[in-house]
Design an enzyme around this catalytic site. Sequence first.
Site, PDB file in Angstrom:
ATOM      1  N   HIS A 161      80.470   2.231  33.638  1.00  0.00           N
ATOM      2  CA  HIS A 161      79.203   2.614  34.395  1.00  0.00           C
ATOM      3  C   HIS A 161      79.637   2.880  35.851  1.00  0.00           C
ATOM      4  CE1 HIS A 161      74.688   1.783  36.263  1.00  0.00           C
ATOM      5  NE2 HIS A 161      75.118   3.227  35.807  1.00  0.00           N
ATOM      6  N   ARG A 175      87.978  -8.595  55.842  1.00  0.00           N
ATOM      7  CA  ARG A 175      87.989  -8.239  57.118  1.00  0.00           C
ATOM      8  C   ARG A 175      89.160  -7.608  57.629  1.00  0.00           C
ATOM      9  NH1 ARG A 175      83.200  -9.707  59.487  1.00  0.00           N
ATOM     10  NH2 ARG A 175      83.771  -8.743  61.390  1.00  0.00           N
ATOM     11  N   GLY A 222      78.552  -0.140  40.898  1.00  0.00           N
ATOM     12  CA  GLY A 222      77.686  -0.810  41.512  1.00  0.00           C
ATOM     13  C   GLY A 222      76.234  -0.706  40.502  1.00  0.00           C
ATOM     14  N   ARG A 223      75.340  -1.394  41.001  1.00  0.00           N
ATOM     15  CA  ARG A 223      74.338  -1.662  40.048  1.00  0.00           C
ATOM     16  C   ARG A 223      73.521  -0.558  39.985  1.00  0.00           C
ATOM     17  NH1 ARG A 223      69.859  -1.180  42.695  1.00  0.00           N
ATOM     18  NH2 ARG A 223      69.501  -2.258  44.872  1.00  0.00           N
ATOM     19  N   SER A 246      75.714   8.014  42.907  1.00  0.00           N
ATOM     20  CA  SER A 246      75.525   9.141  42.616  1.00  0.00           C
ATOM     21  C   SER A 246      75.499   9.933  43.928  1.00  0.00           C
ATOM     22  CB  SER A 246      74.237   9.684  41.948  1.00  0.00           C
ATOM     23  OG  SER A 246      74.591   9.053  40.571  1.00  0.00           O
TER      24      SER A 246
END
Lengths: 92, 315
Positions: free
Chosen positions: B142, B246, B157-158, B164
């Site tokens: 996904h 970082r 990512g969720r 998109s």
Amino acid sequence: MKEKRVIVRRKRGIHLRPAQEIVNLTGQFACDVFLQNGSYRVNAKSIMGILGLAAAEGHELTITTDGVDEADALNEVFDLIESGFPNLKEDE
Amino acid sequence: MRGLTVRKLYEDRKEAFHFECLTEVLESERLITVSDVHRPGLILAGFTRNFLSERIQILGETEMLFLETLDAGQHERAIDRLFEQKMPCVIIAKGLEYDEILMRRASEARIPVLRTPQSTTPFIHELTEYLENAFAPQTTVHGSLVDVYGVGLLITGRSGIGKSECALDLVERGHRLVTDDMVIVTRRHNLLYGEAKEHLRYHMEIRGIGIIDVRRMFGVRAIGKNKRIDVEVRLREWSADVEYDRLGLEERMTTILGKKIPVVTIPIIPGKNITVLAEVVAMNHQLRVHGIRSAEELSENLVGTMDRSRRRAGG
């Protein structure tokens, strides 16, 4: 994690409008929802994912839910597909 | 384990290899399960140990010439030894002539024999390539895949985090979309490749707008059919509890289909330009490929500066 199988009962399969019905429903849940057709397993909160299944009438899909509200999500997604998307007209 | 029938191989490659089926049967009792092939010279010569019977057996000129040097009895025993093995099939290369005993033993053992006019070594290379593709491990991920400066970025990512939108923004800036929201990932030659499901290719779903056709809207320069996946860019809501990288001294890795690739986690904060960050991820990867590691170089410079100032202070 919960899992249930369901047979697609729409003549034209899960095309655009049924896919939208599914994502509108799955988007309401916090848990992950997956749909699998054969070897393809996709995120059921993604329109493109569901369309990628090319789930035709008679195909057996596996619904998998994983997260806090997995039981409700599983039942509601199952009911929606099993009932043949009652909010849509037959030719939609 | 995935298996391929000999019939499928024959039908898929009949035209390319000009296959002819010499035996009556094309149905083998054994599926093809590996992409390596084998030349059975040693078993013909009498050494039967460690025979790789799961592989397709290729008879080339050397094997056939060897058989010709044997007298009738030895010849028959050599062929018997070969067909005592349960192989998926035998393929004769270079359009070589075969003898009756070979065909008789093949029919008795119900092992299909195919023949191709192609020269043995090029044929083996092409056949292996076909088999590797057929057996390549595959999965769906996904996420969106975009070719950014030649680097394949897998954006994950969720749902609803903006994969998109990020991909669309990259397309707008001149990069190439391979697939949106669903990537079919294949592992070949220890690399990962991604492409779209064919009927969805170059289409995107943008919340609030709907489905768009990127090829029509942005033209052919905005799309790519498939792409090697180099880096995963993971979009996450910013959280005070998560420690973000970082420095970039270590490369963090993720595993897809058993292959490790670098992963960069980018926290999403309103107003932050994710697209520029994605471009920087791609360029940074390209620099690493060229052996340039910014954090390490800076660290060495800093240590050098401190060394010199200490010497001055001490001396």
